[in-house]
Design an enzyme around this catalytic site. Sequence first.
Site, PDB file in Angstrom:
ATOM      1  N   HIS A 344     -91.364  86.204  40.936  1.00 47.28           N
ATOM      2  CA  HIS A 344     -90.442  85.267  41.110  1.00 47.28           C
ATOM      3  C   HIS A 344     -89.094  85.565  42.016  1.00 47.28           C
ATOM      4  O   HIS A 344     -88.623  86.701  41.765  1.00 47.28           O
ATOM      5  CB  HIS A 344     -90.002  84.635  39.856  1.00 47.28           C
ATOM      6  N   ASP A 400     -96.967  79.729  36.327  1.00 48.47           N
ATOM      7  CA  ASP A 400     -98.303  79.423  36.797  1.00 48.47           C
ATOM      8  C   ASP A 400     -99.376  80.361  36.240  1.00 48.47           C
ATOM      9  O   ASP A 400    -100.639  79.969  36.411  1.00 48.47           O
ATOM     10  CB  ASP A 400     -98.211  79.453  38.429  1.00 48.47           C
TER      11      ASP A 400
HETATM   12  N1  CMC Z   1     -97.840  90.500  43.556  1.00 42.40           N
HETATM   13  C1  CMC Z   1     -97.777  91.638  44.002  1.00 42.40           C
HETATM   14  N2  CMC Z   1     -96.603  92.086  44.675  1.00 42.40           N
HETATM   15  C2  CMC Z   1     -95.572  90.986  44.635  1.00 42.40           C
HETATM   16  C3  CMC Z   1     -95.875  89.893  44.060  1.00 42.40           C
HETATM   17  C4  CMC Z   1     -97.031  89.342  43.488  1.00 42.40           C
HETATM   18  N3  CMC Z   1     -97.320  88.364  42.949  1.00 42.40           N
HETATM   19  N4  CMC Z   1     -94.699  88.949  44.160  1.00 42.40           N
HETATM   20  C5  CMC Z   1     -93.787  89.756  44.998  1.00 42.40           C
HETATM   21  N5  CMC Z   1     -94.311  91.017  45.086  1.00 42.40           N
HETATM   22  C6  CMC Z   1     -93.778  92.220  45.614  1.00 42.40           C
HETATM   23  C7  CMC Z   1     -93.796  91.935  47.242  1.00 42.40           C
HETATM   24  O1  CMC Z   1     -94.861  92.370  48.145  1.00 42.40           O
HETATM   25  C8  CMC Z   1     -92.486  92.676  47.924  1.00 42.40           C
HETATM   26  O2  CMC Z   1     -92.613  93.953  47.765  1.00 42.40           O
HETATM   27  P1  CMC Z   1     -92.226  95.077  48.612  1.00 42.40           P
HETATM   28  O3  CMC Z   1     -90.691  94.665  48.487  1.00 42.40           O
HETATM   29  O4  CMC Z   1     -92.537  96.486  48.624  1.00 42.40           O
HETATM   30  O5  CMC Z   1     -92.418  94.386  50.178  1.00 42.40           O
HETATM   31  C9  CMC Z   1     -91.549  92.071  46.577  1.00 42.40           C
HETATM   32  O6  CMC Z   1     -92.306  92.156  45.676  1.00 42.40           O
HETATM   33  C10 CMC Z   1     -90.778  91.151  46.995  1.00 42.40           C
HETATM   34  O7  CMC Z   1     -91.589  89.860  47.029  1.00 42.40           O
HETATM   35  P2  CMC Z   1     -91.118  88.770  47.889  1.00 42.40           P
HETATM   36  O8  CMC Z   1     -92.304  87.947  48.276  1.00 42.40           O
HETATM   37  O9  CMC Z   1     -90.009  89.236  48.804  1.00 42.40           O
HETATM   38  O10 CMC Z   1     -90.408  87.745  46.903  1.00 42.40           O
HETATM   39  P3  CMC Z   1     -89.798  86.505  46.864  1.00 42.40           P
HETATM   40  O11 CMC Z   1     -88.567  86.103  46.102  1.00 42.40           O
HETATM   41  O12 CMC Z   1     -89.782  86.174  48.294  1.00 42.40           O
HETATM   42  O13 CMC Z   1     -91.112  85.641  46.545  1.00 42.40           O
HETATM   43  C11 CMC Z   1     -92.896  84.611  45.106  1.00 42.40           C
HETATM   44  C12 CMC Z   1     -91.323  85.065  45.346  1.00 42.40           C
HETATM   45  C13 CMC Z   1     -92.880  83.753  43.950  1.00 42.40           C
HETATM   46  C14 CMC Z   1     -93.086  83.858  46.295  1.00 42.40           C
HETATM   47  C15 CMC Z   1     -93.522  85.876  45.140  1.00 42.40           C
HETATM   48  O14 CMC Z   1     -93.525  86.452  43.953  1.00 42.40           O
HETATM   49  C16 CMC Z   1     -95.240  85.377  45.117  1.00 42.40           C
HETATM   50  O15 CMC Z   1     -95.720  85.287  46.361  1.00 42.40           O
HETATM   51  N6  CMC Z   1     -95.832  85.286  43.868  1.00 42.40           N
HETATM   52  C17 CMC Z   1     -97.335  84.901  44.054  1.00 42.40           C
HETATM   53  C18 CMC Z   1     -97.464  83.483  44.138  1.00 42.40           C
HETATM   54  C19 CMC Z   1     -97.023  82.759  42.792  1.00 42.40           C
HETATM   55  O16 CMC Z   1     -97.488  83.039  41.832  1.00 42.40           O
HETATM   56  N7  CMC Z   1     -96.166  81.780  42.875  1.00 42.40           N
HETATM   57  C20 CMC Z   1     -95.640  80.876  41.936  1.00 42.40           C
HETATM   58  C21 CMC Z   1     -94.046  81.034  41.694  1.00 42.40           C
HETATM   59  S1  CMC Z   1     -93.542  80.511  40.184  1.00 42.40           S
HETATM   60  C22 CMC Z   1     -93.837  78.836  40.246  1.00 42.40           C
HETATM   61  C23 CMC Z   1     -92.786  78.321  40.951  1.00 42.40           C
HETATM   62  O17 CMC Z   1     -91.758  77.958  40.648  1.00 42.40           O
HETATM   63  O18 CMC Z   1     -92.931  78.005  42.229  1.00 42.40           O
END
Ligand code: CMC
Length: 469
Positions: A344, A400
């Site tokens: 998140h 989720d």
């Molecule tokens: N699985 C594996 N690695 C992850 C995940 C995940 N679900 N989420 C983040 N990471 C890693 C990512 O690869 C990155 O690693 P590195 O720094 O080594 O490159 C680091 O954590 C930071 O990730 P980010 O994508 O830059 O984080 P963000 O804040 O931009 O994204 C997020 C947040 C929710 C989009 C992301 O965690 C994600 O894509 N999760 C999977 C989709 C998901 O479950 N979404 C529902 C979110 S909760 C409901 C809502 O409010 O929408």
Amino acid sequence: MHENTKEITGIILKAKEKAIKETSREPEPELTKPINWPVDCVVGPGLEGAIACETRIGYVNGSKGWLVYRGYNIFDLCAYGTYEEVSYLLMYGYLPSNTQLTRFKKKLIEYRTAHQTKRLLMGFPIEKMKPMGALRLGTNLMRQEFTDVDRDKYLSNVARIIAADEDSIPMETTPMGEENAIYEFKRQQREDSIKEDLKHATGFESCFHLLSGVASLTGAIARLRCGQMPIEHDPELSFAGNLIYTMTGKKPTPVEERVMDVSLILHADHGMNASTFASMVVASTLSDVYLSVGAGIAALQGPLHGGANERVIEMLKDIGSEENVPAWFEKKRSKKEKIMGFGHRVYKSYDPRARVLSPLAKYMTKENKKSKKLYRIARTLEKEVIKTLGAEKKIFPNVDFYSGIVYASMGIPSDLFTPIFAVSRVAGWTSRVQEYLRKNRIFRPRAMYIGPFDKEFPPIENRGRTKKS
Ligand code: CMC
């Protein structure tokens, strides 16, 4: 209260106890005080850390894992409240009295019918559309039904063309021709029957119209996509109960109704998330609240946001068994693929919504072999992820991860999971839009231009040879 629903309250209060034990109670002082504009903040890509406005609606503390609506913690709202009360709270800022709640529920029932919108929706190939696309369309049709904004423009233009050819009609008396006069007369009649607030489609009345309407449309879409007619809501059921009933055609048990109610409360608001921000950006241009909610629906459907719940179920089915979890996870991790339902932008601790949904998923699947298996796979995966990504990157299950298992246990198909999220989030979108409009300023961040300058405009015959930049 039904005997079995007391167990649900017990589960929520247990989750609260655990959360209190694991988190401390002070809010972040730097993020809970009035702003003196312009404000200094460190902004990361994707506007991470940017402060866009003040709010009294809700607070998310990501490092501690708290979620607060209007001063009340999410666990108490789930344990003691209903979605109707929570929507009222988000919109008005206080919990309703008995009389206020009765009046509010009556209003929601009045708007739930949405006959005209459903009839319009049936003119589209809903069975060939993704439910979120259909929901967005339905929201637009609701706007049209109540405001006539688009129709006005269209008919006036046609009338203007007719008027241009009608030299014989004196301009002073019928400037746009007879057809327009009849239309205007009818419009006047129609407008007289529309509540004042709905006419300009930005007020509270439109928000309540949407709150009920989006739920009603979700029920209708669920039926239409299976080639069935929409069913009427049951006045004996709550907002949550009717959502299940109109989607599945099956009267929910008291437990299912209560669990859906809790889930709607958990999803109702969540800070400046992508869909809320999208709604607010649209509203800040002084567009209207129907289009703001439409923008919210569009943003929510993406797999990085609300669309993740549907993907989680696909993922768990793909894993197939508890034994497969370690190998499946290692493969994903080695390819640096994201695991749906984890991570998140704000929570760097256990998401309080998942704290409630996880034990509820366990409770709801205990009698059903197939869904129990999905729950078990989910728990095993959670342990693997927390052991590795949790320790390295503070990645935990989000809202989720378990919501889909809960909905699936009620017989709801997976492509309706995100629409259910949208139904609930209408409360947050509309409350925040209303709050922002009181001190509105159009949103307009900047992008840093990093491209070239002073390029010469090449003639078309030379262009294939120029390098792209
Ligand atoms: N699985 C594996 N690695 C992850 C995940 C995940 N679900 N989420 C983040 N990471 C890693 C990512 O690869 C990155 O690693 P590195 O720094 O080594 O490159 C680091 O954590 C930071 O990730 P980010 O994508 O830059 O984080 P963000 O804040 O931009 O994204 C997020 C947040 C929710 C989009 C992301 O965690 C994600 O894509 N999760 C999977 C989709 C998901 O479950 N979404 C529902 C979110 S909760 C409901 C809502 O409010 O929408």
